[in-house]
Design an enzyme around this catalytic site. Structure first.
Site, PDB file in Angstrom:
ATOM      1  N   HIS A   1      14.089  37.760  23.357  1.00  0.00           N
ATOM      2  CA  HIS A   1      13.211  36.982  22.492  1.00  0.00           C
ATOM      3  C   HIS A   1      13.437  37.288  21.010  1.00  0.00           C
ATOM      4  O   HIS A   1      13.442  36.387  20.182  1.00  0.00           O
ATOM      5  CB  HIS A   1      11.757  37.259  22.887  1.00  0.00           C
ATOM      6  CG  HIS A   1      10.775  36.351  22.243  1.00  0.00           C
ATOM      7  ND1 HIS A   1      10.492  35.104  22.741  1.00  0.00           N
ATOM      8  CD2 HIS A   1      10.009  36.503  21.149  1.00  0.00           C
ATOM      9  CE1 HIS A   1       9.597  34.519  21.970  1.00  0.00           C
ATOM     10  NE2 HIS A   1       9.291  35.345  20.996  1.00  0.00           N
TER      11      HIS A   1
ATOM     12  N   HIS B   1       6.382  28.900  23.786  1.00  0.00           N
ATOM     13  CA  HIS B   1       5.409  29.890  24.259  1.00  0.00           C
ATOM     14  C   HIS B   1       5.235  29.731  25.767  1.00  0.00           C
ATOM     15  O   HIS B   1       4.122  29.649  26.284  1.00  0.00           O
ATOM     16  CB  HIS B   1       4.071  29.764  23.504  1.00  0.00           C
ATOM     17  CG  HIS B   1       3.798  30.952  22.640  1.00  0.00           C
ATOM     18  ND1 HIS B   1       2.552  31.462  22.404  1.00  0.00           N
ATOM     19  CD2 HIS B   1       4.649  31.770  21.979  1.00  0.00           C
ATOM     20  CE1 HIS B   1       2.642  32.520  21.623  1.00  0.00           C
ATOM     21  NE2 HIS B   1       3.909  32.721  21.338  1.00  0.00           N
TER      22      HIS B   1
END
Ligand code: ADP
Ligand code: MG
Ligand code: MG
Ligand code: MG
Ligand code: MG
Length: 590
Positions: A30, A71
């Site tokens: 990430h 998300h």
């Protein structure tokens, strides 16, 4: 930690507990982009400034900042807060460039309409006063365990106010301000880089949103920009203080000394490592000169926010985090922000699939977008329901279009063509509202690149080739990998966010309805269709480009049913509304 061996080789010693914690965050997929960085570098990149969001110039005064963010993992576990903080996070990326956020779009892939996700997006966007002007809703069982929540935001900045996302000189101070820091979101970044099975799927790693703090943060930050107080900035997102402050200094080739005890806490018993990596929302890091710090902190206070001078920029390249005088972490900043890069693979083209293996069910997206406030700010010129949104800059004659679009049904069969067609159709949509495409933000949503590396390679090559074919560059983007459940991946889902410059706004109108184009697809014809769309728009006709044009709400409302079309995964068709419409392409009046 996956790369522990590499880390210890570089350090030439064993890593400490804190180092393991820090690198687990910073070298997570990430934050570190290990599997995608090299592919991204091959794209035609066009941002005016590399930073938290992409930047393209609108005219000599204004630039448009825009970026997309995923998300997915948080929204799978905690739909409401996962989605809400997705909005908050991408808004701060746009803000960090010095831009006032003007619009939000969402791209949703899920097995059914998940109310918590919709409410999370609606509540957050509505509360901060930024309209949600568009997006897409794709319903398929393939996303049952891994819903995709991608959010795009755009904002406007004057060229003279553009903020770099790096430190510039030794002695600058680093101020962190916004909401107080708690334990929420600890290990969020590494969690977002894993399969969603088992105990990892932990509610503790989900951030909680506070849109009212975000609204204050936006106003406080823009005030600082206006007063010339911000010399560099980055939002706090994945990896919290550690990621934001180390990236700011590493990018400028500097180091930093950080005093963690100075950060205002919501939970006073947090230990230093928790303070360092907490992903509490609604926070920003600002780089400024020491003499400007007091004014910055006064603005923070005036907006009822918390803030502190956390540390300063050094020139030794070392990131040194301390707590009450003791060293917690002391490591080269470059090492933190340069995660190991995985090998990449060459993909050679394949032919377009003849059919698709998943089909999205027929849902009316209006039941979602009517929950969003799409008018707040009164700059939305073309509302949701027609394709791209068109926005204006108040007091000017500048208009721009925004959209998100993807073709995971094709991507599931051919990741290459899934990306490629998503770009082509985004161009058609942009042209349809009178825009000329001038930038892409891409969101790579993929399964496990260690198990299936070629799919990722194909997806990225499709994007690159389509950008070159369309002559549109990539200004920003995001990657979300490891969207798997019990090892089963989602379809490779490349979501395209596209912005366009709109010269002439064409509003929806009544008139005769025509279908122009072909019921199947061939690449050689694509630019002919683009030329046709431009021509129809310039005549003042209203053009709609849709993959589901037979389901278009707008036509349904007119009580019009389109004729059944030839079975083909991709059509090369647009709907044109006007009077006495003519075309050299195949044309049918309905
Ligand atoms: P942030 O932490 O600010 O949200 P990210 O970590 O998501 O930013 O991205 C880091 C940088 O890499 C940004 O400048 C972003 O635009 C760029 N980037 C990430 N993924 C892509 C992509 N798929 N295509 C183009 N640029 C990308
Ligand atoms: Mg990042
Ligand atoms: Mg950022
Ligand atoms: Mg971000
Ligand atoms: Mg990101």
């Amino acid at each position: 930690m996956k790369y522990l061996n590499i880390l210890e080789e570089k350090l030439e010693r064993k890593a400490t507990f804190t180092e393991k914690e820090a690198f687990t965050v910073m070298w997570s997929e990430h934050c570190g982009y290990s599997h995608t960085k090299r592919y991204i570098k091959q794209l035609p990149l066009i941002s005016l400034e590399s930073g938290n969001a992409g930047l393209v110039s609108l005219n000599e005064d204004y630039a448009l900042a825009f970026k997309i963010e995923s998300h997915n993992h948080p929204s799978a576990i905690e739909p409401y807060n996962g989605a809400a903080t997705g909005v908050g996070g991408i808004i701060r990326d746009v803000l960090a460039m010095g831009a006032r956020p003007t619009a939000i779009l969402d791209s949703l892939h899920m097995h059914k309409i998940i109310d918590g996700i919709i409410e999370g997006i609606a509540d957050y966007g509505n509360s901060i006063g930024v309209p949600t002007v568009g997006g897409e809703l794709r319903i398929s069982d393939a996303y049952r365990y891994n819903p995709l929540v991608n959010v795009m935001a755009a904002g406007i900045v004057k060229h003279k106010d553009i903020i770099p996302s790096k430190a510039m000189s030794k002695g600058q101070v680093i101020i962190v301000f916004g909401g107080a820091t708690g334990r929420d979101g600890i290990h969020g970044a590494s969690f977002a880089s894993e399969d969603l099975t088992g105990e990892k799927a932990n509610k503790l790693s989900i951030q909680v949103g506070d849109p009212f703090a975000e609204k204050m943060l936006i106003e406080a930050f823009l005030r600082m920009v206006e007063e010339g107080l911000v010399e560099g900035a980055q939002d706090l997102g994945a990896g919290g203080v550690l990621s934001a402050t180390s990236e700011l200094v590493a990018k400028g080739g500097f180091g930093a000394v950080i005093h963690l005890e100075r950060l205002p806490l919501r939970e006073p018993d947090m230990n230093p490592v928790e303070i360092l990596i907490s992903e509490s929302q609604e926070r920003m890091a600002v780089i400024t000169s020491p003499e400007k710090a007091e004014r910055v902190l006064n603005i923070v206070k005036d907006h009822l926010l918390y803030g502190a001078i956390l540390g300063e920029v050094t020139d030794d390249g070392i990131y040194h985090a301390m707590y009450k005088g003791e060293t917690i972490l002391k490591i080269p900043a470059q090492l933190l922000s340069n995660a190991p890069e995985e090998e990449i693979y060459d993909f050679f083209s394949e032919s377009l699939p003849k059919n698709v293996s998943i089909t999205f069910s027929d849902v009316d997206a209006s039941q979602v977008y009517t929950q969003y406030d799409h008018m707040v700010g009164t700059d939305t010129v073309l509302l949701p329901g027609y394709g791209p949104a068109v926005m204006r800059i108040k007091g000017t004659d500048i208009f721009y279009s925004l959209l998100t679009h993807s073709r995971a049904d094709i991507g599931d069969k051919s990741p290459y063509w899934g990306s490629f067609i998503a770009v082509l159709e985004s161009v058609r949509k942009t042209l349809s509202v009178g825009g000329e495409p001038f930038g892409i933000t891409d969101c790579i949503n993929y399964g496990d690149p260690d198990v299936e590396p070629m799919g990722l390679s194909a997806m990225m090559k499709g994007l690159k080739d389509a950008c070159e074919f369309s002559n549109v560059g990539v200004a920003s983007g995001n990657a979300s990998l490891y969207n798997t459940n019990k090892g089963i991946p989602i379809p490779p889902t490349m979501v395209i966010g596209m912005v366009g410059k709109v010269k002439k706004v064409v509003k929806p109108k009544k008139g005769d309805i025509y279908l122009i184009g072909w019921e199947d697809f061939s690449l050689e014809r694509e630019k002919i269709l683009w030329g046709e769309i431009r021509k129809q728009v310039s005549k003042g006709n209203f053009v709609i480009s849709s993959t589901r044009y037979d389901k278009l709400t707008y036509l349904k409302n007119l009580n019009l049913k389109l004729p059944p079309l030839k079975h083909s995964p991709i059509h090369q068709l647009v709907v044109v509304i006007g009077n006495n419409v003519r075309s050299d392409l195949p044309i049918r009046k309905i």
